[in-house]
Design a protein around this motif. Sequence first.
Motif, short mmCIF file in Angstrom:
data_model
loop_
_atom_site.label_atom_id
_atom_site.label_comp_id
_atom_site.label_asym_id
_atom_site.label_seq_id
_atom_site.Cartn_x
_atom_site.Cartn_y
_atom_site.Cartn_z
N TRP A 29 -16.52 57.10 75.92
CA TRP A 29 -16.24 55.86 76.44
C TRP A 29 -16.31 54.80 75.43
O TRP A 29 -15.41 53.95 75.40
N GLY A 34 -12.19 49.63 75.22
CA GLY A 34 -13.04 48.67 75.55
C GLY A 34 -14.06 48.49 74.30
O GLY A 34 -14.71 47.42 73.98
N ARG A 37 -19.51 46.35 72.30
CA ARG A 37 -19.48 45.05 71.96
C ARG A 37 -20.67 44.17 72.06
O ARG A 37 -21.90 44.65 72.95
N THR A 52 -20.25 48.63 76.31
CA THR A 52 -19.00 49.02 76.82
C THR A 52 -18.92 48.80 78.45
O THR A 52 -19.98 49.30 78.97
N SER A 53 -18.05 48.70 78.98
CA SER A 53 -17.65 48.48 80.41
C SER A 53 -16.65 49.57 80.92
O SER A 53 -15.67 49.45 80.05
N PHE A 57 -14.86 44.66 83.35
CA PHE A 57 -15.26 43.97 82.15
C PHE A 57 -16.25 42.93 82.47
O PHE A 57 -16.22 42.02 83.06
N GLU A 59 -18.77 40.14 80.90
CA GLU A 59 -19.29 39.33 79.86
C GLU A 59 -20.14 38.25 80.40
O GLU A 59 -19.96 38.05 81.39
N TYR A 63 -17.33 39.02 85.68
CA TYR A 63 -16.53 40.27 85.74
C TYR A 63 -15.05 39.84 85.59
O TYR A 63 -14.51 38.95 86.22
N THR A 66 -9.43 42.51 83.21
CA THR A 66 -8.75 42.93 81.83
C THR A 66 -9.80 42.73 80.77
O THR A 66 -10.78 41.99 80.84
N LEU A 67 -9.43 43.46 79.57
CA LEU A 67 -10.32 43.24 78.23
C LEU A 67 -9.88 41.84 77.68
O LEU A 67 -8.79 41.13 77.73
N VAL A 73 -9.34 47.19 81.76
CA VAL A 73 -10.40 47.70 81.67
C VAL A 73 -10.37 49.35 81.82
O VAL A 73 -9.74 49.81 82.73
#
Length: 210
Positions: A29, A34, A37, A52-53, A57, A59, A63, A66-67, A73
């Motif tokens: 994975w 992804g 990070r 990693t998600s 995703f 951050e 949520y 898309t990355l 994702v």
Amino acid sequence: MQVAPGAVHLPGWLPPERQAALVGRCRAWASGPGGMRHHAMPRGGRMSVAMTSLGWFWEPFSYARTLPGGGPVPPFPDELGELAARAVEAAYGAPPADGAPPYDIALVNFYGADARMGMHQDRDEAALEPVVSLSLGDTCVFRFGNTETRTRPYTDVELRSGDLFVFGGPSRLAYHGVPRTRPGTAPPGAGLEGRLNITLRASGLPADGP
């Protein structure tokens, strides 16, 4: 063992062969689109934990489907959804209720020798299904606190490779963190230096995005 109401620690829940298999899956994975990070935090600084998600995703503190920079994702694996249901049943004696929001988020965190996680709440989800946490590799000190403050009262729990920790109900929004790991404590059969934590959550968000 109940650490707080709704917070349950099950030592050695994952057998060694399943731990090793999950370590291999985490590597796959992490090598996907992804990547791993170190997220930048809103107040400056960067997380020492690499992440990693899957499914959604994450951050700080939202949520997305898309990355960063575009691209979908990586999907949430069915095997982790099944693992989450088994974990909830093991912790509480019953599987997730019929009609409950499905588990659809996995955050895979890697802790090197100097990595830490500050006290925080898992409150970015629209659902409040229990959080399922699986530990692989090095032992860590997991600090589980209260729902009101990052400070005391809290309980320090030692999480070893294969341990399960589930928190929901009155403890779902408890502050928690990892003040330290114990480098070099991973079991030889895990095939890992450092600590991996797989955190499974139910987003409660529509499939096409928040």
